[in-house]
Design an enzyme around this catalytic site. Sequence first.
Site, PDB file in Angstrom:
ATOM      1  N   LYS A 212       0.841  -1.204   0.000  1.00 43.38           N
ATOM      2  CA  LYS A 212       0.000   0.000   0.000  1.00 43.38           C
ATOM      3  C   LYS A 212       0.875   1.253   0.000  1.00 43.38           C
ATOM      4  CE  LYS A 212      -3.379   2.226   3.094  1.00 43.38           C
ATOM      5  NZ  LYS A 212      -4.125   2.059   4.381  1.00 43.38           N
TER       6      LYS A 212
ATOM      7  N   SER B 243      -8.791   2.881   3.746  1.00 45.34           N
ATOM      8  CA  SER B 243      -7.885   3.456   2.770  1.00 45.34           C
ATOM      9  C   SER B 243      -7.041   2.422   2.022  1.00 45.34           C
ATOM     10  CB  SER B 243      -6.950   4.453   3.463  1.00 45.34           C
ATOM     11  OG  SER B 243      -6.172   3.813   4.458  1.00 45.34           O
TER      12      SER B 243
ATOM     13  N   SER C   3      -9.121   0.810   8.081  1.00 54.72           N
ATOM     14  CA  SER C   3      -8.621   0.834   6.715  1.00 54.72           C
ATOM     15  C   SER C   3      -8.172  -0.508   6.153  1.00 54.72           C
ATOM     16  CB  SER C   3      -7.457   1.829   6.603  1.00 54.72           C
ATOM     17  OG  SER C   3      -7.920   3.133   6.800  1.00 54.72           O
TER      18      SER C   3
END
Length: 473
Positions: free
Chosen positions: A83, A158, A182
């Site tokens: 990520k 996220s 997230s």
Amino acid sequence: MSLFNPDTLTLREMAGLLRRGALTSVDLLEFYLQRIAERNTSINALIQLESIDELRRQAREADELASIGKIRGPLHGVPLTIKDVCHVRGFRMSRGLEELLGEASEQDATVVARLREAGAIILGITNVPELCMAFETENLLYGRTLNPYDAQRSAGGSSGGEAAAIAAGCSPAGLASDACGSVRIPAHFNGICGLKLTQGRVPLTGQFPNDRSGLFHLTSAFGVMGRYVDDLALLGPLISGADGQDPDTVDVPFSESEPLAELRVALSWESTRTQVSPAVKQVLQRVELCLSSVVAQVFPATPPMLDEACDVLWRVFITGADAGRGWKRLFQAMNKKTYTPATAELVRLSEEVELSVDEMKRDWIAIDTFRYQLAKFFNEHDLFICPVFPDVAFAHGESLDDRDRYAFVFPFSLSGSPAVVIRAGHDPATGMPIGIQIVGPHWQEERLLAVAAFLERKLLQWAPVVPAGAAIR
């Protein structure tokens, strides 16, 4: 390509076949490069890829070493994704902001370095919302990530890029992070597995752009995402342990889980904040039925103070409790003038929240009280199973329409508790995946993973979804 289908192999099985020479890292790499070529353009999950020449060089080197019995670690020759939230050597990190996009990182974050030391090959990095501050993944630099099950729905955030890449079979697993849900929300939205480790187990050294992230450092935790529960069980310990740089990380050994027959399970789909859909309720009822004959007891119980925990996380950590001044100063400092709708809405909602000193003291006391009460709850119950979200993935642009929908994830960010999400069913009306959340006391990840592995065998195992418009392979 070998006779083995990588989609059906856990990371541990991939690595075992590579060690024995039954599968090559080159073949595995080519499989995922082909998948990315076929499917990533339909979902926009991976935003930067390592150069093909460099990836092939690393894969050839892994095969050459394996052929002479030199194995770097338990991920030898296995490709992973990361990520866009921490430094990855050779990649230009951004955290979803063009204003932060600079030169390529020269050094890996501790967690990335540990994955490389274990033998992993880093395929690329995955998309995030601006500053990782939304439950939908969209930014003005790379655009929007689409849910591979339905392009009209969000991949969540996220870690939406990471989750969508894994769901579509473009990556077998990867590194993510969770400060307010997230890891857990995207895992649920995309039908994959996710593990938020106990806060303080994994060093945050090498976060981008700064090692320390202000108030959010108190709720932030790195996590891992994968297709199978065993992927989480392998990756979690590899990134854990103090690194001598993050003063908040401690060395706590992973302890073997008790037998399932000894576990006291609390389970609930009730919330005073939000009502779950019939499909989510049915999934939890099926989970309850699966466990009732194998664990000591399944109680219809809910931890105390969940509503207070939701409110405190929102007021203190997400909005900043300062009428939006903190967010505005941050964006002004980087000369940011345009925003995605989700970021603009966050700033607007933050303007509505301003706490006095006495109110801040009240909320900090509430944090301590909630954590204490939750620990007491886990003295009576070994784990808690609940929804991740009251429904399936929402449509794009709806992430802040109703913050009460995050009532199942906010509290366990505030407490720093470990949590596992697995796919446990689907909505018959839409075909969208439905996950469940398994939460436990600090440092008891193995207990959660043991229950998750049992349910995975009884319920649904992962299979890649072909996004609309992608080639079928």
